[in-house]
Design an enzyme around this catalytic site. Structure first.
Site: not given
Ligand code: IPE
Ligand code: IPE
Ligand code: MG
Length: 243
Positions: A16-17, A61, A64, A68, A193
């Site tokens: 994440d991030g 996920s 996502n 998204r 998550s």
């Molecule tokens: C979890 O991250 C899913 C993946 C890393 C693929 P998210 O960014 O989707 O999780 P939430 O929305 O913060 O719970």
């Molecule tokens: C994790 O990074 C990758 C996926 C969920 C695909 P994020 O896209 O969730 O990054 P943040 O949480 O918005 O920083």
């Molecule tokens: Mg995220």
């Protein structure tokens, strides 16, 4: 190389991030995803060389997938396809068995083709399993398993009373997947998550503030060391406690 504790078979990572990493640099989220692929390569090869048995990475996920913006999902699919082609060599050189879990049948043919290709190509490798969770949800996984079991009951192939945890596990996306020993989450969020809900039941959790694109060997070492120092009880009593 990192030192993998003897009792550690399965590491699962919530990567994440990526978005926040990019925002912090005034860049688009897509740049964060692109940079995140480099961390995937780094962490995968390090753990494969270090003798880990099983690594599962949460890459997309089910939430996502539907929530998204479409262009971000399209970009992630493009990156995934590119990864599957470019990493063939690394996967084979490191004796890694590749597989994917999740509702990948919803992906375009061009991506599914590469998933199948890499899975097939690496099936006889006997090193670490690299499992990518794609359009994956822990609830969907259990639901899909229950649906399959309900069909067996309906068809007279399974007695409801015979149903136990072993049989249910056999219907999960990857029946060979061991329970998660160590769950790592980057970017600071203290939540699961919807990741591997069944398999994570007694997993040890380690969360770092570091964003996924910045996650490297030093941090991996910290997580493994923390795991090595923990006492797992699985509902029993601590080893050191007198009866
Ligand atoms: C979890 O991250 C899913 C993946 C890393 C693929 P998210 O960014 O989707 O999780 P939430 O929305 O913060 O719970
Ligand atoms: C994790 O990074 C990758 C996926 C969920 C695909 P994020 O896209 O969730 O990054 P943040 O949480 O918005 O920083
Ligand atoms: Mg995220």
């Amino acid at each position: 190389m990192v030192e993998v504790p003897e009792t550690l078979r399965h590491v699962a990572i919530i990567m994440d991030g990526n978005g926040r990493w990019a925002n912090a640099r005034g860049s688009r989220r897509t740049r964060g995803h692109k940079e995140g692929v480099k961390s995937v390569r780094r962490v995968t090869t390090t753990l494969a060389e270090s003798g880990l048995e099983y690594l599962t990475l949460y890459a997309l996920s089910v939430e996502n997938w539907v929530k998204r913006p479409r262009p971000e999902i399209e970009f992630l699919l493009m990156l995934l396809r590119r990864f599957l082609i470019q990493e063939r060599r690394t996967i084979m050189d490191n004796n890694i068995r590749f597989r994917a879990i999740g509702r990948v049948h919803e992906f375009p043919d061009s991506v599914r083709k590469e998933l199948d290709h890499l899975t097939e190509m690496s099936r006889d490798n006997d090193g670490m399993v690299l499992c990518l969770a794609l359009n994956y949800g822990g609830r969907s996984e259990i639901l899909d398993a229950v649906r399959s079991l309900a069909t067996k009951v309906r068809d007279g192939d399974l007695e409801p009373d015979a149903l136990d945890e072993k049989i249910l596990r056999g219907e999960l996306y990857d029946p060979d997947m061991p329970d998660v020993d160590l769950l790592i989450r980057t970017a600071g969020e203290m939540r699961i998550s919807n990741f591997l809900l069944w398999q994570v039941s007694y997993g040890e959790i380690w969360v770092t503030q570091t964003f996924w694109p910045d996650f490297g060997e030093r941090e991996l070492e910290q997580a493994l060391r923390s795991f090595g120092g923990r006492e797992r009880k699985f509902g029993g009593l601590a080893q050191k406690v007198d009866a």
